[in-house]
Design an enzyme around this catalytic site. Structure first.
Site, short mmCIF file in Angstrom:
data_model
loop_
_atom_site.label_atom_id
_atom_site.label_comp_id
_atom_site.label_asym_id
_atom_site.label_seq_id
_atom_site.Cartn_x
_atom_site.Cartn_y
_atom_site.Cartn_z
N LYS A 69 0.84 -1.20 0.00
CA LYS A 69 0.00 0.00 0.00
C LYS A 69 0.87 1.24 0.00
O LYS A 69 1.84 1.33 0.74
CB LYS A 69 -0.90 0.05 1.24
N GLY A 84 -8.35 5.65 -2.32
CA GLY A 84 -9.10 5.34 -3.52
C GLY A 84 -8.53 4.20 -4.33
O GLY A 84 -8.77 4.09 -5.54
N GLY A 85 -7.74 3.32 -3.68
CA GLY A 85 -7.18 2.17 -4.38
C GLY A 85 -5.90 2.46 -5.14
O GLY A 85 -5.30 1.55 -5.72
N HIS A 90 -11.44 -1.12 -6.27
CA HIS A 90 -11.24 -0.67 -4.88
C HIS A 90 -12.08 0.55 -4.54
O HIS A 90 -11.79 1.27 -3.58
CB HIS A 90 -9.76 -0.37 -4.61
N ARG A 110 -13.10 13.22 7.45
CA ARG A 110 -14.08 14.08 6.76
C ARG A 110 -15.44 13.40 6.78
O ARG A 110 -15.57 12.26 7.27
CB ARG A 110 -13.65 14.30 5.30
N GLU A 121 -12.17 3.02 9.25
CA GLU A 121 -12.40 1.89 8.35
C GLU A 121 -11.64 0.66 8.85
O GLU A 121 -10.47 0.74 9.22
CB GLU A 121 -11.96 2.25 6.93
N HIS A 141 -15.25 -4.84 3.96
CA HIS A 141 -14.91 -3.44 4.29
C HIS A 141 -16.03 -2.92 5.18
O HIS A 141 -17.13 -2.64 4.71
CB HIS A 141 -14.80 -2.63 3.00
#
Length: 696
Positions: A184, A190-191, A261, A319, A301, A234
Site C-alpha cells: 500500500k 481510492g485504491g 477498490h 471528513r 475503516e 470493508h
C-alpha cells in the site's frame, strides 16, 4: 443563559467537563462550501434549515450547476480544471473573507483532507468544519496512523510500516510477513498505489508498480506491507467528537461491494454483525478518534475477515463520507447539522446511549459509467432524467438536473439513491423498486447493473466481501434476451410517438383531416418496423385491426395491443394492453433511439427515422448544414453557445412537443455562429434553430 442552552440534556459529568475546558463558542451565520455537486447541495440544505446563509464557489464548467443556484451567494474561482479552481485554497479563503463567512465546509474530496488548507483556515480565523490539522496529518500517512492505533490498543494488521524503503529491506520484511501480502502507498487512497503479491515471485513486479502509481498520484512512493486478508469485508464506523472531549459512534456501515477498490453500494448496519460485535467495533473506532483528539465527523475503516469476523484498523477518513446518509437514516440524525454545531463549539447533540439504530438503509451510487466495459467512466449531457420521488424513506442526493452535463473534469457520480426499511429485506426491495424509477438517457450508467446486483441471491443473503463482483462476474453480467412482448411494446411505442408528432403538425397547420385520423398508421393496413437492440435486428409487423387495437407480429408470435402514451408523475408512459394484460412502461425518445424502462432495467432500441421527418429534411435541406425544428414546439435545453465547435451527431438542443423530447443534433462538423432560440421559447415547424459559420 448561553451555557444552559448548550448543555441542556447532558449528564452532570459532561456539564462539569464543559466548565473545566471552557471552549470558546463561535456563532456561524454564513458558511462557504468549498465543493461542488451533490455534496455542496447536501450541505446547503442543512445549513439553510439552521438559518445559516450559504456561499458557493464554482468553476467555469459549473456556471449553471445546481449548487450555484441553491446558494445565497456564488463566486467564480477559475477554469474547469480542479487544480485551477476547487483546489485553489488561496482563492477560496479570499472569497470567504470577502463574503464575510465565519466558516468553510470542505465537503469530501478536494480540500477536505488537506492539512495545509486546514492550517490556513486556523491562521486566518476562519472555522474549518472538520478536525484539527494535526489529526488530518496523523491519519493521512498510513504508517503513522498504524503506529498511533497500535499504541491506542486498536486492532491492526501486523506488517512493515518503517522508514527504510530500500528494496532489500522490503523483500526481507515481506518474507517475515508471508504471502499473500498487500503493498500500500503510505499516502494512498481510492485504491491508488495498492497492489497484491500472492507469491514471492510476484513481489518485486507488484512493488515497482505500486511505487510508480503512488509517485504519480501523491508525489511520494513510500509503501507499507501488510498481511493480505484473502476474503475481506470493508466495514467502517461513523464517529463524532466535539471540542469538549466527548466522543460517540453511530454504528457501522458495510461498503464491501466494490469495483477497482471503489465502493458501489453501501448499507447500514452491516449484515451479520451482532450487537456484541457492533459494540466492539464502536469502542475501537472511538479509541481511534480519541487517540488523535479528533473533532467533528470521521470514519474509521476496518478490514473484517469474512470467515472469522475478526477486524483490524485500515485507515481513518478525516471528513464526512459519501455514504453518510445511510447512517443518518438508521439513527435519525443530520450529520451536517452536527458538524456545524460542533465547529461552532457546541457539545455533541446526543450521548452514546441516546443514539438509536433503527431499521436498515442502502445507498446506491449512480455513476456515469459503462459496467459492460470494466466500469469505464463516461461523460455527456443528461438528455432525459427522471428520478424517484423523495419521501421519508427515499432520498435522492444529487447536484444535477435534466439538461446538465456530466463533465469530464470531475467525478462521474450522478447521484446517490438512499432508501430505508424496517429490516434489510424490506430496504433491499425498496432499493430495487426505486432503481426502476431512475430513468436516464444521454449517457451510459450503472443502474441496470445495480438492479441485477440487488437480485443476486448471495447479495440478498448479505454474503458480501470486496471480491464479490469478480467472483460473480458471469451472473452479474448475464446475456440479455429481449422478450417478444417487449419488442412488441417498443414497436407500438415508436408508432405512437410518430403519430403524436403528426397530430401536432396537423394542429399547427389547422389540418382537420389529419387531426382526426393521425393515429391510423397513415391509413396503411400494415407497417413493417426494424428494431436494433443489443447488436441484433428484429423485424416487427404492425397490422391495423380496428379503431381500438392493432395486431403486432414478432417472429411469428402474435400480440393484440391497444393503448396510448400518457404523462404520469413527470414520466411519459406507454399504457397498453397486450393480449388482455394491462401494463405500463416508461418511455423516452432521443433522435433515432427509443428507450423503455422496465422492471429489468433500461432497454435501448434504435428505430428507423419516420418517413415524415425524412421528407421534411429533404424539403428544408437540413441534412446539408442547417439545424431546424422538425415540428412546432418549445425549446427545453440548449447545449451549445456561439463559438463552440461541434461534430456531426452532437446534441445541440432539445425540443418539447406533445410531451415528447426531440434532440436536435448537429448535421455536420462545424463552428456555431448563431443560437437563435433560448429555453422556454416557442418555435415553428421548419424554423432554423442553430446557424453554422459557413451557412449561406
Amino acid at each position: 443563559m448561553q451555557l444552559i442552552i448548550y448543555i441542556f440534556g447532558f449528564s452532570s459529568q459532561r456539564i462539569q467537563q464543559h466548565r473545566l475546558i471552557g471552549t470558546k463558542h463561535r456563532t456561524i451565520e454564513k458558511v462557504l462550501i468549498a465543493n461542488r455537486g451533490e455534496i455542496a447541495c447536501r450541505i446547503m440544505r442543512s445549513a439553510k434549515r439552521m438559518g445559516i446563509r450559504t456561499v458557493a464557489v464554482y468553476s467555469d464548467a459549473d456556471v449553471k450547476s445546481m449548487h450555484v443556484s441553491m446558494a445565497d451567494e456564488a463566486f467564480n474561482i477559475g477554469p474547469a480544471s480542479s487544480q485551477e479552481s476547487y483546489l485553489r485554497a488561496d482563492k477560496i479563503l479570499h472569497i470567504a473573507e470577502k463574503s464575510g463567512c465565519q466558516a468553510i465546509h470542505p465537503g469530501y474530496g478536494f480540500l477536505s483532507e488537506n492539512v495545509e488548507f486546514a492550517e490556513l483556515c486556523e491562521k486566518t480565523n476562519v472555522t474549518f468544519v472538520g478536525p484539527p490539522a494535526s489529526a488530518i496529518r496523523d491519519m493521512g500517512i498510513k504508517s503513522t496512523s498504524k503506529a498511533i492505533m497500535d499504541a491506542a490498543g486498536v486492532p491492526i494488521i501486523k506488517g512493515y510500516h518503517g522508514d527504510d524503503q530500500s528494496v532489500e529491506k522490503l523483500v526481507t520484511e515481506a518474507d517475515k510477513i508471508g504471502y499473500p501480502l498487500m503493498i500500500k502507498a503510505v499516502r494512498g487512497g481510492g485504491g491508488k498505489g495498492m497492489r497484491i503479491a500472492l507469491t514471492k515471485t510476484e513481489f518485486l513486479a507488484q512493488l515497482e508498480s505500486a511505487k510508480r502509481e503512488s509517485m504519480k498520484a501523491f508525489g511520494d512512493d513510500a509503501v507499507l506491507l501488510e498481511r493480505y486478508v484473502q476474503k475481506p469485508r470493508h466495514v467502517e464506523v461513523q464517529v463524532f467528537g466535539d471540542k469538549h472531549g466527548n466522543y460517540v459512534h453511530l454504528a457501522e456501515r458495510d461498503c464491501s461491494v466494490q469495483r477497482r477498490h471503489q465502493k458501489v453500494i453501501e448499507e447500514a448496519p452491516a449484515p451479520g454483525v451482532s450487537p456484541e460485535l457492533r459494540a466492539k467495533l464502536g469502542a475501537a473506532a472511538v479509541a481511534a478518534a480519541r487517540a488523535v483528539n479528533y473533532v467533528g465527523a470521521g470514519t474509521v475503516e476496518f478490514i473484517m475477515d469474512y470467515n472469522t469476523m475478526d477486524f483490524h484498523f485500515m485507515e481513518m477518513n478525516t471528513r464526512l463520507q459519501v455514504e453518510h446518509p445511510i447512517t443518518e437514516m438508521i439513527t435519525g440524525t443530520d450529520l451536517v447539522e452536527w458538524q456545524l454545531k460542533v465547529a461552532a463549539g457546541e457539545m455533541l447533540p446526543l450521548t452514546q446511549e441516546q443514539i438509536p439504530v433503527n431499521g436498515h438503509a442502502f445507498e446506491a451510487r449512480i455513476y456515469a459509467e459503462d459496467p459492460q466495459n470494466n466500469f469505464m467512466p463516461g461523460a455527456g449531457p443528461l438528455l432525459h432524467l427522471v428520478t424517484p420521488t423523495p419521501s421519508f424513506d427515499v432520498r435522492v442526493e444529487t447536484g444535477v438536473q435534466q439538461g446538465d452535463e456530466v463533465s469530464v473534469h470531475y467525478d462521474p457520480m450522478i447521484a446517490k439513491l438512499v432508501v430505508w426499511g424496517n429490516n434489510r429485506d424490506e430496504a433491499l426491495r425498496k432499493l430495487r423498486a426505486r432503481l426502476c424509477d431512475y430513468n436516464i438517457v444521454g449517457l451510459e450508467t450503472n443502474i441496470n447493473f445495480l438492479m441485477t446486483l440487488c437480485q443476486h441471491a448471495e447479495f440478498q443473503k448479505g454474503n458480501v466481501h470486496t471480491g464479490f463482483i469478480p467472483e460473480y462476474n458471469t451472473e452479474l453480467f448475464p446475456k440479455r434476451n429481449i422478450p417478444h412482448a417487449l419488442l412488441a411494446q417498443a414497436a407500438f411505442a415508436s408508432i405512437l410517438c410518430e403519430q403524436n408528432s403528426k397530430i401536432l403538425d396537423a394542429v399547427h397547420n389547422n389540418d382537420l383531416f389529419n387531426m382526426c385520423t393521425g393515429f391510423r398508421l397513415n391509413h396503411k393496413l400494415s407497417r413493417n418496423i426494424k428494431l436494433l437492440t443489443g447488436g441484433q435486428e428484429h423485424a416487427v409487423e404492425i397490422q391495423y385491426n380496428s379503431s381500438e387495437d392493432y395486431k403486432v407480429l414478432v417472429n411469428g408470435e402474435q400480440f393484440v395491443m391497444a393503448g396510448s402514451l400518457v404523462k404520469n408523475n413527470g414520466k411519459l408512459q406507454l399504457a397498453c394492453s397486450i393480449n388482455g394484460h394491462k401494463s405500463k412502461v416508461s418511455v423516452a425518445l432521443s433522435d433515432k433511439d427509443l428507450f423503455l424502462f422496465t422492471d429489468e432495467g433500461k432497454v435501448q432500441f434504435t428505430i428507423p427515422t419516420p418517413k415524415f421527418i425524412n421528407e421534411l429534411s429533404q424539403q428544408t435541406g437540413a441534412t446539408e448544414g442547417s439545424a431546424v425544428s422538425p415540428m412546432p414546439g418549445v425549446v427545453d435545453k440548449v447545449f451549445v453557445k456561439v463559438g463552440d465547435t461541434v461534430s456531426a451527431g452532437d446534441p445541440l438542443l432539445v425540443i418539447i412537443a406533445m410531451k415528447m423530447e426531440y434532440v436536435i443534433k448537429a448535421p455536420k462538423d462545424g463552428q456555431i455562429s448563431k443560437v437563435l432560440y433560448k429555453p422556454g421559447e416557442n418555435v415553428k415547424k421548419n424554423a432554423s434553430l442553430i446557424q453554422f459559420s459557413d451557412d449561406v
